[in-house]
Design an enzyme around this catalytic site. Structure first.
Site, PDB file in Angstrom:
ATOM      1  N   ASP A  62       0.872  -1.182   0.000  1.00 41.34           N
ATOM      2  CA  ASP A  62       0.000   0.000   0.000  1.00 41.34           C
ATOM      3  C   ASP A  62       0.910   1.233   0.000  1.00 41.34           C
ATOM      4  O   ASP A  62       2.141   1.116   0.049  1.00 41.34           O
ATOM      5  CB  ASP A  62      -0.967  -0.005   1.199  1.00 41.34           C
ATOM      6  CG  ASP A  62      -2.264   0.761   0.897  1.00 41.34           C
ATOM      7  OD1 ASP A  62      -2.184   1.990   0.661  1.00 41.34           O
ATOM      8  OD2 ASP A  62      -3.340   0.152   0.882  1.00 41.34           O
ATOM      9  N   HIS A  92     -12.229  -0.776  -8.786  1.00 39.54           N
ATOM     10  CA  HIS A  92     -13.426   0.070  -8.993  1.00 39.54           C
ATOM     11  C   HIS A  92     -13.125   1.553  -8.734  1.00 39.54           C
ATOM     12  O   HIS A  92     -13.931   2.408  -9.053  1.00 39.54           O
ATOM     13  CB  HIS A  92     -14.631  -0.442  -8.190  1.00 39.54           C
ATOM     14  CG  HIS A  92     -14.611  -0.138  -6.727  1.00 39.54           C
ATOM     15  ND1 HIS A  92     -15.761  -0.130  -5.964  1.00 39.54           N
ATOM     16  CD2 HIS A  92     -13.591   0.162  -5.877  1.00 39.54           C
ATOM     17  CE1 HIS A  92     -15.446   0.165  -4.715  1.00 39.54           C
ATOM     18  NE2 HIS A  92     -14.143   0.341  -4.638  1.00 39.54           N
TER      19      HIS A  92
HETATM   20  C1  LIG Z   1     -10.681   1.498  -0.930  1.00 38.95           C
HETATM   21  S1  LIG Z   1      -9.210   1.143  -0.174  1.00 38.95           S
HETATM   22  C2  LIG Z   1      -9.249  -0.627  -0.174  1.00 38.95           C
HETATM   23  C3  LIG Z   1      -8.450  -1.202   0.934  1.00 38.95           C
HETATM   24  C4  LIG Z   1      -8.506  -2.721   1.068  1.00 38.95           C
HETATM   25  N1  LIG Z   1      -8.171  -3.401  -0.158  1.00 38.95           N
HETATM   26  C5  LIG Z   1      -9.861  -3.150   1.572  1.00 38.95           C
HETATM   27  O1  LIG Z   1     -10.681  -3.615   0.789  1.00 38.95           O
HETATM   28  O2  LIG Z   1     -10.118  -2.994   2.762  1.00 38.95           O
HETATM   29  C6  LIG Z   1      -8.009   1.480  -1.444  1.00 38.95           C
HETATM   30  C7  LIG Z   1      -6.571   1.297  -0.978  1.00 38.95           C
HETATM   31  O3  LIG Z   1      -5.711   1.550  -2.111  1.00 38.95           O
HETATM   32  C8  LIG Z   1      -4.551   2.203  -1.646  1.00 38.95           C
HETATM   33  N2  LIG Z   1      -3.893   2.835  -2.798  1.00 38.95           N
HETATM   34  C9  LIG Z   1      -4.304   3.920  -3.490  1.00 38.95           C
HETATM   35  N3  LIG Z   1      -3.434   4.187  -4.485  1.00 38.95           N
HETATM   36  C10 LIG Z   1      -2.465   3.242  -4.425  1.00 38.95           C
HETATM   37  C11 LIG Z   1      -1.280   2.997  -5.181  1.00 38.95           C
HETATM   38  N4  LIG Z   1      -0.959   3.774  -6.204  1.00 38.95           N
HETATM   39  N5  LIG Z   1      -0.507   1.941  -4.846  1.00 38.95           N
HETATM   40  C12 LIG Z   1      -0.839   1.149  -3.791  1.00 38.95           C
HETATM   41  N6  LIG Z   1      -1.950   1.328  -3.039  1.00 38.95           N
HETATM   42  C13 LIG Z   1      -2.752   2.367  -3.341  1.00 38.95           C
HETATM   43  C14 LIG Z   1      -5.117   3.166  -0.614  1.00 38.95           C
HETATM   44  O4  LIG Z   1      -4.146   3.669   0.239  1.00 38.95           O
HETATM   45  C15 LIG Z   1      -6.158   2.292   0.083  1.00 38.95           C
HETATM   46  O5  LIG Z   1      -5.613   1.599   1.166  1.00 38.95           O
HETATM   47  O1  LIG Z   2     -15.619   6.260  -0.132  1.00 34.85           O
HETATM   48  C1  LIG Z   2     -15.517   5.033  -0.320  1.00 34.85           C
HETATM   49  C2  LIG Z   2     -16.364   4.112   0.294  1.00 34.85           C
HETATM   50  C3  LIG Z   2     -16.196   2.767   0.072  1.00 34.85           C
HETATM   51  C4  LIG Z   2     -17.034   1.773   0.710  1.00 34.85           C
HETATM   52  C5  LIG Z   2     -18.323   2.066   1.111  1.00 34.85           C
HETATM   53  C6  LIG Z   2     -19.097   1.058   1.659  1.00 34.85           C
HETATM   54  C7  LIG Z   2     -18.589  -0.218   1.824  1.00 34.85           C
HETATM   55  O2  LIG Z   2     -19.327  -1.219   2.396  1.00 34.85           O
HETATM   56  C8  LIG Z   2     -17.315  -0.493   1.425  1.00 34.85           C
HETATM   57  C9  LIG Z   2     -16.546   0.495   0.867  1.00 34.85           C
HETATM   58  O3  LIG Z   2     -15.248   2.284  -0.745  1.00 34.85           O
HETATM   59  C10 LIG Z   2     -14.420   3.142  -1.363  1.00 34.85           C
HETATM   60  C11 LIG Z   2     -13.436   2.610  -2.203  1.00 34.85           C
HETATM   61  O4  LIG Z   2     -13.339   1.281  -2.387  1.00 34.85           O
HETATM   62  C12 LIG Z   2     -12.561   3.464  -2.855  1.00 34.85           C
HETATM   63  O5  LIG Z   2     -11.603   2.906  -3.628  1.00 34.85           O
HETATM   64  C13 LIG Z   2     -12.656   4.821  -2.676  1.00 34.85           C
HETATM   65  C14 LIG Z   2     -13.618   5.368  -1.860  1.00 34.85           C
HETATM   66  C15 LIG Z   2     -14.514   4.529  -1.188  1.00 34.85           C
END
Ligand SMILES: C[S@@+](CC[C@H](N)C(=O)[O-])C[C@H]1O[C@@H](n2cnc3c(N)ncnc32)[C@H](O)[C@@H]1O
Ligand SMILES: O=c1cc(-c2ccc(O)cc2)oc2c(O)c(O)ccc12
Length: 375
Positions: free
Chosen positions: A240, A278
């Site tokens: 990450d 996504h």
């Molecule tokens: C929506 S969160 C999903 C986190 C995790 N996969 C989950 O489902 O709980 C997106 C993650 O992508 C990471 N991220 C964003 N840009 C990235 C990059 N260029 N390289 C690695 N990680 C990145 C963010 O810091 C964040 O932790």
């Molecule tokens: O802003 C978000 C919110 C979510 C999200 C909302 C509800 C759920 O049950 C799970 C996730 O997920 C995000 C995400 O995956 C992302 O890449 C950016 C923003 C958000």
């Protein structure tokens, strides 16, 4: 009650007006829920150990007496939304066999508010507060202007999101510059990932035969920990952004690497991407998927990419509520990042552009599907 004998045309007009009023005020549901969480109402009711009256609730919350009727109104809407339930209890306990003459209205938890209790690992309160943070709400006010094209691209000539138009930084950079928000967001994602605990036994076979796995964008490592605990000997690496993984405690089977998935993904038997693609445009997804393909190169039949994400138009989508939630997510991905939700056909196009030859979709939990992608 006497109803006026309106014509069909008038009835239709009132229904249309009511529909618009309802849509205009649905945010009140989210904000009332957030208020209940901020006040800690679920925990107060739970700690009370028996149904709680309005006055007991106001006292436990230390609400000023002048606002007791406002609390009554907040509770009325939350009862309507099935966050709490009302129940009548005998006024003086009703013990001793005497006839009960008066009842008092009290509040109890429902299955939804039970999920908001502070001590539960899967407690959703921090998730609700983070998702309704002003930083994530403000971009929606920019959507109209953004459509008109006044915010076109950032320094790297990419389309910017309404989030970036509002805050001057992408969501990820904003989280780096505002650690309080960043931690809250990562914490919310970690809570969402706890649900993997409930399904890992059903999908253990997906990880069978793997020695190493990289969870790309794996945040604070919740998914990696759950998978490594369920699959003995599997070594997991969480990749990450550096500020997200800095200082996180490692274990024998879960290590953290700070980096950028567009630059480098450590080689491994399999890659996990949960709620990652996504958030990105088709062009960016193809870049990441190509990096994934490089990372699993030479792993023969073991090598695969495991995506946990939304697929629009699946059979579960018979449920109108599920369709609406997926469409809302799609809008969220437009407003706060530069991504989108995809149909199977749209996913397939990304896989083939990135050089993959096969995929298998398994509808999983809630709104997510598990997609295995093979070179
Ligand atoms: C929506 S969160 C999903 C986190 C995790 N996969 C989950 O489902 O709980 C997106 C993650 O992508 C990471 N991220 C964003 N840009 C990235 C990059 N260029 N390289 C690695 N990680 C990145 C963010 O810091 C964040 O932790
Ligand atoms: O802003 C978000 C919110 C979510 C999200 C909302 C509800 C759920 O049950 C799970 C996730 O997920 C995000 C995400 O995956 C992302 O890449 C950016 C923003 C958000």
């Amino acid at each position: 009650m006497h109803h006026l004998g309106h014509s069909d045309e008038t009835k239709e007009m009132f229904q249309a007006q009511s529909h618009l009023y309802n849509l205009t005020s649905v945010f009140v549901s989210s904000m009332s829920l957030k208020c209940a969480v901020q006040l800690g109402i679920p925990d107060v009711i739970n700690d009370h150990k028996r149904p709680i009256t309005l006055l007991e609730l106001a006292s436990a919350l230390q609400i000023h007496p002048s606002k007791t009727t406002c609390l009554d109104r907040l509770m009325r809407v939350l009862v309507h939304l099935h966050i709490f339930a009302e129940t009548l209890v005998p006024k003086h306990g009703g013990g001793g066999g005497e006839e009960v003459e008066a009842y008092v209205l009290t509040y109890v938890l429902t299955p939804s508010s039970s999920l908001l209790l502070r001590d539960k690992a899967t407690g959703l309160s921090p998730f609700i507060v983070a998702m309704l943070d002003p930083a994530l709400m403000t971009p929606w006010h920019f959507l109209g202007d953004w459509f008109r094209g006044s915010h076109e691209s950032n320094s790297s000539n990419k389309l910017i999101s309404p989030f970036e138009a509002a805050h001057g930084s992408s969501l990820w950079d904003y989280g780096r510059k505002n650690p309080e928000f960043g931690h809250a967001f990562n914490g919310a994602m970690a809570i969402d990932s706890q649900i993997m605990n409930l399904v890992i036994s059903d999908c253990k076979h997906i990880f069978q035969g793997l020695n190493t796995l990289v969870d790309v964008g794996g945040g604070t490592g919740t998914v990696a920990k759950i998978i490594s605990e369920a699959c003995q000997g599997l070594k997991c690496t969480v990749l990450d952004l550096p500020h997200v993984v800095a200082g996180l405690p490692e274990s024998e089977n879960v290590k953290f690497v700070g980096g950028d998935m567009f630059e480098f993904i450590p080689p491994s038997d399999a890659i996990v991407l949960k709620l990652m693609l996504h958030a990105w445009s088709d062009e960016d997804c193809v870049k990441v998927l190509r990096k994934c393909r490089e990372a699993i190169a030479g792993k023969n039949e073991r090598g695969k990419v495991i995506i946990i994400d939304i697929v629009i138009g699946e059979t579960q989508d018979d449920d109108a509520k599920a369709i609406a939630t997926k469409l809302f997510f799609d809008m969220l991905m437009m407003a706060v990042v530069t991504g989108r939700e995809r149909t199977e056909k749209e996913w397939e196009k990304l896989f083939s552009e990135a050089g993959f030859s096969q995929h298998k979709i398994t509808p999983m939990f809630g709104l997510r599907s598990l997609i295995e992608v093979f070179p």
